[in-house]
Write a protein that holds these residues in place. Structure first.
Motif, PDB file in Angstrom:
ATOM      1  N   PRO A   1      -9.224   0.432  -4.276  1.00  0.00           N
ATOM      2  CA  PRO A   1      -9.827  -0.734  -3.627  1.00  0.00           C
ATOM      3  C   PRO A   1      -9.314  -0.967  -2.224  1.00  0.00           C
ATOM      4  O   PRO A   1      -9.782  -1.856  -1.545  1.00  0.00           O
ATOM      5  CB  PRO A   1      -9.404  -1.888  -4.533  1.00  0.00           C
ATOM      6  CG  PRO A   1      -8.093  -1.432  -5.066  1.00  0.00           C
ATOM      7  CD  PRO A   1      -8.223   0.054  -5.244  1.00  0.00           C
ATOM      8  N   LEU A   2      -8.344  -0.197  -1.787  1.00  0.00           N
ATOM      9  CA  LEU A   2      -7.799  -0.398  -0.450  1.00  0.00           C
ATOM     10  C   LEU A   2      -7.950   0.863   0.391  1.00  0.00           C
ATOM     11  O   LEU A   2      -7.085   1.224   1.163  1.00  0.00           O
ATOM     12  CB  LEU A   2      -6.330  -0.811  -0.538  1.00  0.00           C
ATOM     13  CG  LEU A   2      -6.125  -2.223  -1.057  1.00  0.00           C
ATOM     14  CD1 LEU A   2      -4.668  -2.461  -1.380  1.00  0.00           C
ATOM     15  CD2 LEU A   2      -6.614  -3.244  -0.058  1.00  0.00           C
TER      16      LEU A   2
ATOM     17  N   ASP B   1     -17.927  -1.014   3.735  1.00  0.00           N
ATOM     18  CA  ASP B   1     -16.690  -1.433   3.067  1.00  0.00           C
ATOM     19  C   ASP B   1     -16.749  -2.938   2.824  1.00  0.00           C
ATOM     20  O   ASP B   1     -17.029  -3.706   3.745  1.00  0.00           O
ATOM     21  CB  ASP B   1     -15.467  -1.100   3.930  1.00  0.00           C
ATOM     22  CG  ASP B   1     -15.431   0.375   4.299  1.00  0.00           C
ATOM     23  OD1 ASP B   1     -15.326   1.201   3.374  1.00  0.00           O
ATOM     24  OD2 ASP B   1     -15.521   0.699   5.500  1.00  0.00           O
TER      25      ASP B   1
ATOM     26  N   TYR C   1     -14.828  -6.429   1.792  1.00  0.00           N
ATOM     27  CA  TYR C   1     -13.534  -7.101   1.711  1.00  0.00           C
ATOM     28  C   TYR C   1     -13.761  -8.480   1.088  1.00  0.00           C
ATOM     29  O   TYR C   1     -14.515  -9.291   1.629  1.00  0.00           O
ATOM     30  CB  TYR C   1     -12.903  -7.241   3.103  1.00  0.00           C
ATOM     31  CG  TYR C   1     -12.476  -5.924   3.691  1.00  0.00           C
ATOM     32  CD1 TYR C   1     -11.194  -5.424   3.473  1.00  0.00           C
ATOM     33  CD2 TYR C   1     -13.364  -5.166   4.449  1.00  0.00           C
ATOM     34  CE1 TYR C   1     -10.803  -4.200   3.990  1.00  0.00           C
ATOM     35  CE2 TYR C   1     -12.986  -3.935   4.973  1.00  0.00           C
ATOM     36  CZ  TYR C   1     -11.702  -3.463   4.739  1.00  0.00           C
ATOM     37  OH  TYR C   1     -11.322  -2.258   5.251  1.00  0.00           O
TER      38      TYR C   1
ATOM     39  N   THR D   1     -16.741   0.869  -0.578  1.00  0.00           N
ATOM     40  CA  THR D   1     -15.376   0.607  -1.037  1.00  0.00           C
ATOM     41  C   THR D   1     -15.204  -0.893  -1.255  1.00  0.00           C
ATOM     42  O   THR D   1     -15.816  -1.709  -0.565  1.00  0.00           O
ATOM     43  CB  THR D   1     -14.309   1.089  -0.026  1.00  0.00           C
ATOM     44  OG1 THR D   1     -14.379   0.298   1.165  1.00  0.00           O
ATOM     45  CG2 THR D   1     -14.514   2.552   0.332  1.00  0.00           C
TER      46      THR D   1
ATOM     47  N   ASP E   1       0.829  -1.205   0.000  1.00  0.00           N
ATOM     48  CA  ASP E   1       0.000   0.000   0.000  1.00  0.00           C
ATOM     49  C   ASP E   1       0.866   1.259   0.000  1.00  0.00           C
ATOM     50  O   ASP E   1       0.597   2.225  -0.725  1.00  0.00           O
ATOM     51  CB  ASP E   1      -0.906   0.000   1.231  1.00  0.00           C
ATOM     52  CG  ASP E   1      -1.934  -1.108   1.193  1.00  0.00           C
ATOM     53  OD1 ASP E   1      -2.117  -1.706   0.115  1.00  0.00           O
ATOM     54  OD2 ASP E   1      -2.545  -1.388   2.237  1.00  0.00           O
TER      55      ASP E   1
ATOM     56  N   ASN F   1     -12.355  -3.886  -1.439  1.00  0.00           N
ATOM     57  CA  ASN F   1     -11.009  -4.109  -0.918  1.00  0.00           C
ATOM     58  C   ASN F   1     -10.591  -5.567  -1.013  1.00  0.00           C
ATOM     59  O   ASN F   1     -11.422  -6.479  -0.868  1.00  0.00           O
ATOM     60  CB  ASN F   1     -10.934  -3.699   0.560  1.00  0.00           C
ATOM     61  CG  ASN F   1     -11.491  -2.316   0.810  1.00  0.00           C
ATOM     62  OD1 ASN F   1     -10.802  -1.326   0.646  1.00  0.00           O
ATOM     63  ND2 ASN F   1     -12.760  -2.256   1.205  1.00  0.00           N
TER      64      ASN F   1
END
Length: 242
Positions: free
Chosen positions: A143-144, A178, A180, A211, A119, A213
């Protein structure tokens, strides 16, 4: 005058003696190679056993079990899982479970450390470039993105109908959350395909109301029981399943 039959016998005997000698030479020359190969295999087995914190006897048992039905049905199982499944007592089962928890925690720790380094590298080298772009969501999507502690996190995986339904229901409710994706293996296309398939709204992704992730081991690091999907929220500093 030499008897022809007697001469033939002498020649045959010489040939037989030559074959015996040649066979002995071949046998003697191959013995060191065979011995060396066997020693190398033993060393590899000992090293593998140490890496899994197993004794030589436990490693031999693991190898034997993988030659049976378990190895046929599940050829990619790790040694601790194999030995745990085939444990001969509760004590053995607890031992292998504890070893596996330790090994998994160590693996996740390394995975998260690398993800953090990745990152940072991306932000440093390409601060303005999005990593995954949904059609209609370009250009501002990462995406993170760091998840807010005030919004829930949804852990999902592909080929999971229940995961699809929960994600769709959350989106329909208008909530910010979010996502994941567990098992994405850092493959952006994997996440993109999944999001398009279930109808994640690109506009909400663009505004970061939702989002997307890579999980990168986060689900395992939470140590929560139960299957996916999992909707979790941070309450008083602790992540709790909703």
């Amino acid at each position: 005058m030499v008897n022809r039959s007697h001469l033939a016998s002498i020649l045959l005997g010489a040939l037989l003696l030559g074959d015996v000698a040649l066979g002995a030479d071949i046998h003697n020359s191959s013995t060191p190679t065979s011995r060396s190969r066997s020693t190398s295999i033993e060393r590899n087995d000992e090293q593998s056993a140490r890496e899994w914190q197993l004794s030589s006897e436990e490693w031999v048992r693991f190898r034997e079990l993988m030659q049976g039905p378990l190895g046929t049905y599940s050829p990619n199982l790790d040694p601790l899982t194999v030995l745990g499944i085939e444990a001969r007592s509760d004590e053995e089962r607890r031992r292998y479970a504890e070893l596996q928890v330790q090994a998994e925690a160590h693996r996740v720790e390394k995975l998260l450390a690398y993800q953090h380094a990745y990152d940072e590298a991306w932000q440093r080298l390409h601060p303005d470039m999005p990593r995954v772009i949904l059609p209609g969501a370009e250009p501002a999507f990462s995406p993170l993105a760091t998840a807010s502690t005030e919004r829930p996190a949804l852990f999902v995986q592909d080929d999971c109908t229940a995961c699809d339904r929960v994600a769709q229901r959350l989106q329909a409710s208008g909530a910010d959350f979010d996502i994941y994706v567990v098992g994405s293996r850092a493959d952006d296309e994997h996440i993109r395909t999944w999001a398009q398939r279930i109808g994640i709204d690109p506009a909400r992704v663009r505004s970061r109301k939702i989002t997307l992730n890579h999980d990168a081991g986060r689900w395992l690091s939470l140590g929560m029981p139960g299957d996916l999907p999992a909707l979790v929220r941070q309450v008083d500093g602790q992540w709790r399943r909703q």
